[in-house]
Design an enzyme around this catalytic site. Structure first.
Site, short mmCIF file in Angstrom:
data_model
loop_
_atom_site.label_atom_id
_atom_site.label_comp_id
_atom_site.label_asym_id
_atom_site.label_seq_id
_atom_site.Cartn_x
_atom_site.Cartn_y
_atom_site.Cartn_z
N GLU A 57 -57.05 -51.68 -35.62
CA GLU A 57 -57.03 -51.09 -36.95
C GLU A 57 -56.51 -49.67 -36.84
O GLU A 57 -56.79 -48.96 -35.87
CB GLU A 57 -58.42 -51.08 -37.59
N ASN A 382 -61.04 -59.11 -45.52
CA ASN A 382 -61.58 -58.48 -44.31
C ASN A 382 -63.09 -58.63 -44.21
O ASN A 382 -63.58 -59.47 -43.47
CB ASN A 382 -61.20 -57.00 -44.27
N GLU A 383 -63.82 -57.85 -44.97
CA GLU A 383 -65.27 -57.80 -44.83
C GLU A 383 -65.92 -57.95 -46.21
O GLU A 383 -66.87 -57.26 -46.54
CB GLU A 383 -65.67 -56.48 -44.17
#
Length: 664
Positions: A57, A382-383
């Site tokens: 990232e 993603n999350e």
């Protein structure tokens, strides 16, 4: 004076002390001697080639200022403050001026450029500070380039300078008027090594010149690619032999809002046409502000795929699913408006795998890679969490599976390994027969020790598990006091034996985050740290590397009194077999404060006289760390161990991780 009675009393006390010492040592010996059994003829679930990978990232200056080897900050003047990173210098006021111009109608993705007007022959310069300075090496060749449009003959006097202004490398570049924009280049060699140098551009001649994409790269990049990646950082990744690389994140996939999300199509094609955006970590933490953190996308999706191919890893791109970060704005795209997001996913598969005659496969070919990248999986969001994520996952899954049924989808289970958010997604996605569930764990070391058996209880017929982000926190999440110390790395090793032992459920795992610049980080701990010239792997890095380079092809039963080794007497372990090398591989963690001397019986092992090979990772203190000045303080030690028949008796020092390879 000591009389005879006192002497006799002292002798009796010494004998008593000696007796109790022997009794204690006998008990200690008994308590730490374990009988472990490895059934070498009973291979179980296969270990996937993707088992141990890496998660990239762009946080902590991981891309610009890190992996991407560009030395000039704000090279295209697209930062919020167009001249951030640049400084005017003139010994005589009025020698020159710099003006920022905008051509948004003509070039919307890279609208700004500067116009430098030099009025006299006196000194006038622009200086670029780089990313916390520029790391310059003596003897290294540097390649300077600029897009320019001159109205009169102007000469650039280029210098690399040390902080005190000394020249440590120089070149001259004439810019001649041609009536159009053109790219000019020059190369020169540095004479001195400096960690915090800067680039000075002096102007000679009278007139105006327009400048854009002012760039400086070292010659020595990964695979010597012009405008490429920093070689030492890629080498640290390649040395791990990762099975996959997940990119580009992470929270930057989501963005603080949807306008700030990662859009892969804006990161491919010609570098000068890629649209810079602010990095969402720019203002995320008030305690670690980074106002000069932007994404130039010189490291874009083509380069990510190329990097994965270079280091033998499968690519795992993660795409925005129409949801911004729920820790920030929680902005979502209404379902009726989500088609462009889905089309991005479909087009990405075409970019990676499509024939050169297709639109996006043709772009890949035009960028220098006519062969496909063999994409097999991708992430949806993603999350994310909540019903809104499930709603969008359904739409994405239906569309992607209809056109590309062989692509596996990685799906979020939220930011935590338990709790209401996790339970909802875990239950719902299992009922929807999701391919892969992505679980994240940022917890104290004790959590990792206590959860080494987490996957022993998982459904063997459910979705595969991706341990997508994990790191033991020496202090607490988002604390500036977190350290990559040995206590954390050892706890992760213990947890990883549980991941490996359950390879029929856990197919992939990656530590996070990957990189951090020592002068520009926002989050700790991180796997690899670097400055402008040097880099080092943490104790956590060496744990990851030992697992990845000693993976094996199938799990073997490793038991103590018939049970898996999940912390009994502080011991954790797993065993595998490598069918290619015909070796049994045993991983043992002694998380106790006492030495352990287990006897390992290798059932059905062929008789061998070849000693076992042992790699041991330990430290003098749980607080031990590596550093730029002492990068190998905690690193593996290589020894051998005799085999007596079918038995091994390793001595495991306190707080030790060992990998043992035995020829079978």
């Amino acid at each position: 004076m000591v009389n005879n009675s006192q002497l006799r009393h002292r002798k009796r006390n010494r004998k008593k002390y000696f007796f109790y010492t022997l009794l204690f040592l006998s008990f200690f010996q008994h308590a730490t001697a374990q009988n472990l059994i490895v059934q070498t003829n009973k291979p179980g679930a296969p270990i996937q080639p993707t088992m141990w990978g890496i998660f990239f990232e762009d946080i902590n200056l991981a891309a610009d200022g890190g992996l991407y080897a560009e030395l000039v900050k704000n090279r295209s003047f697209e930062f919020t403050n167009p001249l951030m990173g640049w400084t005017e210098r003139s010994s005589v006021p009025g020698n020159g001026t710099v003006l920022v111009l905008n051509r948004s109608a003509e070039k919307p993705d890279n609208p700004r450029f500067i116009r430098v007007t030099h009025y006299a022959d006196g000194p006038y310069t622009l200086s670029n500070e780089g990313f916390r300075g520029m790391g310059i090496k003596a003897g290294e060749t540097y390649h300077f380039s600029v897009w320019d449009h001159a109205t009169a003959p102007i000469t650039l006097r280029l210098q690399l300078q040390s902080p005190d202004g000394r020249s440590i490398g120089a070149a001259t570049l004439p810019l001649n008027p041609t009536g159009t924009w053109k790219k000019d280049t020059v190369s020169f060699t540095a004479t001195t090594t400096d960690l915090h140098a800067h680039l000075s551009i002096g102007f000679e001649g009278q007139g105006a010149v327009d400048l854009d994409m002012i760039s400086l790269f070292p010659d020595h990049t990964w695979k010597q690619r012009p405008g490429g990646l920093r070689a030492d950082l890629v080498q640290l990744l390649a040395d791990m032999h990762p099975g996959f690389i997940r990119f580009p994140g992470g929270c930057i996939v989501e963005g603080r809002d949807l306008a700030n999300r990662y859009q892969w199509k804006k990161t491919v094609g010609k570098v000068e046409d890629r649209q810079l955006i602010i990095n969402r970590w720019n203002t995320e933490f008030a305690h670690r502000p980074t106002p000069d953190y932007f994404q130039s996308f010189g490291l874009g999706f083509f380069e990510y795929f190329q990097l994965a191919e270079d280091i033998g890893a499968q690519p795992l791109p993660i795409l925005n699913c129409g949801m911004a970060c729920q820790f920030n704005t929680s902005e979502v795209v209404p379902i009726p408006d989500i088609d462009p997001y889905i089309q991005d996913a479909l087009d990405l598969i075409e970019f990676a795998n499509g024939d050169a005659t297709t639109k996006w496969g043709g772009l890949r070919a035009a960028m220098g890679h006519p062969e496909p990248f063999h994409l097999k999986m991708m992430g949806v969001g993603n999350e994310q969490w909540g019903p809104q994520y499930v709603q969008r996952y359904r739409v994405f899954s239906k569309a992607i599976k209809a056109k590309y049924p062989g692509i596996l989808l990685v799906n979020s289970t939220g930011p935590d390994p338990n709790g209401e958010k996790f339970d909802f997604l875990n239950d719902t996605l299992r009922k929807l027969h999701a391919d892969i569930l992505d679980e994240h764990y940022y917890r104290k070391p004790d959590w990792f020790l206590q959860n080494a058996n987490r996957y022993d209880r998982y459904d063997r017929n459910g979705p595969a598990i991706f341990a997508g982000e994990y790191a033991a926190q020496s202090d607490k999440v988002v604390s500036v006091n977190n350290r990559n110390n040995w206590e954390c790395a050892l706890a992760e090793a213990a947890f990883m034996t549980g991941l490996e032992r359950n390879a029929d459920v856990v197919r992939m795992a990656s530590y996070a985050p990957l990189f951090a610049h020592v002068d520009g980080w926002q989050w700790a701990p991180d796997l690899i740290w670097f400055d402008n010239l040097r880099s080092y792997g943490t104790p956590d890095y060496y744990v990851q590397k030992l697992f990845a380079t000693n993976k094996g092809t199938a799990i073997l039963p490793l038991t103590l009194n018939g049970s898996p080794l999940t912390g009994q007497e502080g011991l954790y372990g797993s065993a595998t077999i490598d069918s290619a090398t015909h070796e049994v591989i045993i991983k043992l963690v002694n998380a106790a404060a006492k030495p352990q001397t287990p006897t390992i019986r290798l059932e059905d092992l062929r008789r061998t006289t070849t000693p076992a090979t042992v790699w041991t990772l330990t430290a003098a203190s749980p607080d031990a760390v590596n550093s730029l000045d002492n990068p190998m303080a905690v690193s593996p030690n290589h020894t051998t161990l005799p085999i007596h028949g079918k038995n091994l008796t390793p001595t495991l020092a306190p707080y030790t991780f060992s990998v043992i390879r035995i020829k079978n």
